[in-house]
Write an enzyme that holds these catalytic residues in place. Structure first.
Site, mmCIF file in Angstrom:
data_model
loop_
_atom_site.group_PDB
_atom_site.id
_atom_site.type_symbol
_atom_site.label_atom_id
_atom_site.label_comp_id
_atom_site.label_asym_id
_atom_site.label_seq_id
_atom_site.Cartn_x
_atom_site.Cartn_y
_atom_site.Cartn_z
ATOM 1 N N SER A 111 0.836 -1.207 0.000
ATOM 2 C CA SER A 111 0.000 0.000 0.000
ATOM 3 C C SER A 111 0.867 1.251 0.000
ATOM 4 O O SER A 111 2.011 1.236 0.490
ATOM 5 C CB SER A 111 -0.878 0.002 1.252
ATOM 6 O OG SER A 111 -1.527 1.247 1.408
ATOM 7 N N TYR A 140 -1.218 -0.230 10.186
ATOM 8 C CA TYR A 140 -1.580 -0.831 8.889
ATOM 9 C C TYR A 140 -0.417 -0.693 7.887
ATOM 10 O O TYR A 140 0.020 -1.685 7.283
ATOM 11 C CB TYR A 140 -2.854 -0.148 8.366
ATOM 12 C CG TYR A 140 -3.149 -0.402 6.913
ATOM 13 C CD1 TYR A 140 -3.430 -1.688 6.451
ATOM 14 C CD2 TYR A 140 -3.142 0.645 5.977
ATOM 15 C CE1 TYR A 140 -3.688 -1.928 5.103
ATOM 16 C CE2 TYR A 140 -3.407 0.413 4.642
ATOM 17 C CZ TYR A 140 -3.673 -0.870 4.210
ATOM 18 O OH TYR A 140 -3.931 -1.096 2.880
HETATM 19 P P1 NAI Z 1 -11.175 -5.127 1.742
HETATM 20 O O1 NAI Z 1 -11.144 -4.804 3.184
HETATM 21 O O2 NAI Z 1 -12.387 -4.741 0.951
HETATM 22 O O3 NAI Z 1 -10.919 -6.684 1.503
HETATM 23 C C1 NAI Z 1 -10.018 -7.433 2.285
HETATM 24 C C2 NAI Z 1 -10.555 -8.849 2.376
HETATM 25 O O4 NAI Z 1 -9.627 -9.627 3.136
HETATM 26 C C3 NAI Z 1 -11.917 -8.942 3.090
HETATM 27 O O5 NAI Z 1 -12.873 -9.575 2.251
HETATM 28 C C4 NAI Z 1 -11.622 -9.741 4.351
HETATM 29 O O6 NAI Z 1 -12.688 -10.613 4.737
HETATM 30 C C5 NAI Z 1 -10.388 -10.534 3.939
HETATM 31 N N1 NAI Z 1 -9.580 -10.923 5.099
HETATM 32 C C6 NAI Z 1 -9.207 -10.145 6.148
HETATM 33 N N2 NAI Z 1 -8.486 -10.867 7.014
HETATM 34 C C7 NAI Z 1 -8.382 -12.110 6.500
HETATM 35 C C8 NAI Z 1 -7.764 -13.316 6.947
HETATM 36 N N3 NAI Z 1 -7.095 -13.349 8.118
HETATM 37 N N4 NAI Z 1 -7.878 -14.416 6.179
HETATM 38 C C9 NAI Z 1 -8.563 -14.389 5.025
HETATM 39 N N5 NAI Z 1 -9.185 -13.283 4.543
HETATM 40 C C10 NAI Z 1 -9.081 -12.165 5.281
HETATM 41 O O7 NAI Z 1 -9.871 -4.455 1.119
HETATM 42 P P2 NAI Z 1 -9.599 -4.035 -0.387
HETATM 43 O O8 NAI Z 1 -9.868 -2.600 -0.536
HETATM 44 O O9 NAI Z 1 -10.226 -5.002 -1.298
HETATM 45 O O10 NAI Z 1 -8.007 -4.213 -0.459
HETATM 46 C C11 NAI Z 1 -7.438 -5.450 -0.823
HETATM 47 C C12 NAI Z 1 -5.960 -5.432 -0.452
HETATM 48 O O11 NAI Z 1 -5.322 -4.358 -1.125
HETATM 49 C C13 NAI Z 1 -5.704 -5.216 1.044
HETATM 50 O O12 NAI Z 1 -4.580 -5.967 1.413
HETATM 51 C C14 NAI Z 1 -5.407 -3.747 1.135
HETATM 52 O O13 NAI Z 1 -4.578 -3.454 2.240
HETATM 53 C C15 NAI Z 1 -4.703 -3.497 -0.189
HETATM 54 N N6 NAI Z 1 -4.838 -2.136 -0.659
HETATM 55 C C16 NAI Z 1 -6.044 -1.678 -1.115
HETATM 56 C C17 NAI Z 1 -6.166 -0.396 -1.596
HETATM 57 C C18 NAI Z 1 -7.434 0.106 -2.195
HETATM 58 O O14 NAI Z 1 -7.421 1.189 -2.751
HETATM 59 N N7 NAI Z 1 -8.552 -0.610 -2.125
HETATM 60 C C19 NAI Z 1 -5.027 0.534 -1.566
HETATM 61 C C20 NAI Z 1 -3.797 -0.048 -1.046
HETATM 62 C C21 NAI Z 1 -3.727 -1.339 -0.634
HETATM 63 C C1 15L Z 2 -5.306 1.788 1.373
HETATM 64 O O1 15L Z 2 -4.272 1.181 1.631
HETATM 65 C C2 15L Z 2 -6.636 1.301 1.791
HETATM 66 O O2 15L Z 2 -6.701 -0.107 1.833
HETATM 67 C C3 15L Z 2 -7.752 1.819 0.907
HETATM 68 O O3 15L Z 2 -9.000 1.557 1.535
HETATM 69 C C4 15L Z 2 -7.604 3.325 0.656
HETATM 70 O O4 15L Z 2 -7.802 4.009 1.845
HETATM 71 C C5 15L Z 2 -6.226 3.609 0.082
HETATM 72 O O5 15L Z 2 -5.186 3.030 0.846
HETATM 73 C C6 15L Z 2 -5.927 5.118 -0.022
HETATM 74 O O6 15L Z 2 -4.894 5.565 0.453
HETATM 75 O O7 15L Z 2 -6.743 5.808 -0.646
#
Ligand code: NAI
Ligand code: 15L
Length: 271
Positions: A111, A140
């Site tokens: 991230s 985080y």
């Molecule tokens: P999200 O929170 O929507 O999805 C994360 C998923 O991981 C959830 O469905 C949750 O149930 C699952 N999860 C959590 N703990 C778990 C475990 N111990 N075992 C199995 N599953 C588990 O997050 P999102 O937005 O889809 O992000 C996906 C990944 O990308 C994350 O690692 C996040 O940190 C990273 N990320 C996302 C960004 C974004 O813009 N959406 C930006 C930067 C990084």
């Molecule tokens: C992240 O790492 C988070 O998972 C996502 O939900 C957003 O907050 C994103 O960064 C961001 O910086 O916009």
């Protein structure tokens, strides 16, 4: 290395997982899905807590896959204990299973918050380089920094190759002025993951993950070197978002750094 075909997608029920589930099959991937929660409309998905599952359950989830796209974890700020469980222990156990079973390519969702205290470039300052010192803005972000080091360790010790993608903001559309700089469109997200899955000899590569935004803050060089060619630009959303918020205030600490408000008042994981 031949192009991977069967890919384990962890975090498949989440926001990015849902977007990628829709887009990656067009690139020819057969997806195996895993999440803590059931994945809507996917009864065959593996429902597992990566940090608490048995070795046997983890090995079964990984056996026969060519690569892992690892998205699972807490995606906002939380207590250190919860982050330790989901993001640190969960990722370490995934890599151990990959080692045991012989999966040698991981695309890791890091991230922007691993380097969230890097100052955002203003006034023509150079773009943030990929080798900028790690400056996590939260527990985080610290966990993402750990996961990047874990990926390096598993490459050095066991030869598992990883592309750590420091994702900006991957959503259907940008919803803030900050996101105009960090937006990764879903289609570019799929392009980037495909490049990370198929590039040869990546060792452990760190790359920023965003579209080719006009207001870019970081250097996409290492992503492009993987073969990533972003097609989207957030600028189409700029008039609407600027009318709502105005330009980022240079005197506001919440917009001084790459991590934005995570540096001052991070959004908390609701569970
Ligand atoms: P999200 O929170 O929507 O999805 C994360 C998923 O991981 C959830 O469905 C949750 O149930 C699952 N999860 C959590 N703990 C778990 C475990 N111990 N075992 C199995 N599953 C588990 O997050 P999102 O937005 O889809 O992000 C996906 C990944 O990308 C994350 O690692 C996040 O940190 C990273 N990320 C996302 C960004 C974004 O813009 N959406 C930006 C930067 C990084
Ligand atoms: C992240 O790492 C988070 O998972 C996502 O939900 C957003 O907050 C994103 O960064 C961001 O910086 O916009």
């Amino acid at each position: 290395m031949p192009s991977p075909r069967t890919v384990l997608l962890t975090g498949a029920a989440g926001g990015v997982g849902t977007l990628l589930r829709g887009l990656l099959p067009e690139y020819g991937y057969r997806l195996r899905l895993l999440d803590l929660k059931p994945v809507e409309g996917e009864p065959a998905a593996c429902t597992l807590d990566l940090a608490a599952a048995s070795e046997q359950e983890l090995d079964e989830a990984l056996r026969g896959v060519d690569a892992v796209v690892h998205l699972a974890g807490i995606s906002l700020e939380s207590t250190f204990e919860k982050i330790l469980h989901a993001n640190i222990l969960g990722t370490q156990r995934l890599y151990e299973a990959a080692r045991r079973v012989g999966v040698d390519r991981v695309v890791l969702a890091s991230s922007n918050h691993a380097v969230g205290f890097a100052p955002r470039p203003t006034g023509g300052a150079p773009l943030i380089p990929v080798d900028t010192p790690r400056r996590p803005d939260t527990y985080y972000g610290l966990s993402k920094s750990f996961c990047e080091d874990l990926a390096q360790l598993y490459h050095d010790l066991h030869g598992i190759e990883t592309v750590s993608l420091r994702i900006g903001s991957c959503f259907r559309r940008p919803t803030s002025v900050r996101m105009l700089s960090l937006w990764l469109s879903p289609a570019d997200g799929a392009r980037l993951v495909h490049a990370a899955l198929t590039a040869e000899g990546v060792g452990h590569t760190v790359a920023y993950g965003s579209s080719a935004n006009t207001r870019l803050w970081w250097d996409l060089g290492s992503a492009r070197a993987l073969g990533y060619e972003p097609q989207d630009d957030s600028e189409a959303y700029a008039p609407e978002l600027l009318a709502q918020e105005g330009e980022l205030d240079p005197d506001d600490p919440a917009s001084a750094n790459l991590g934005g408000h995570f540096c001052t008042d991070p959004p908390m994981w609701p569970h």
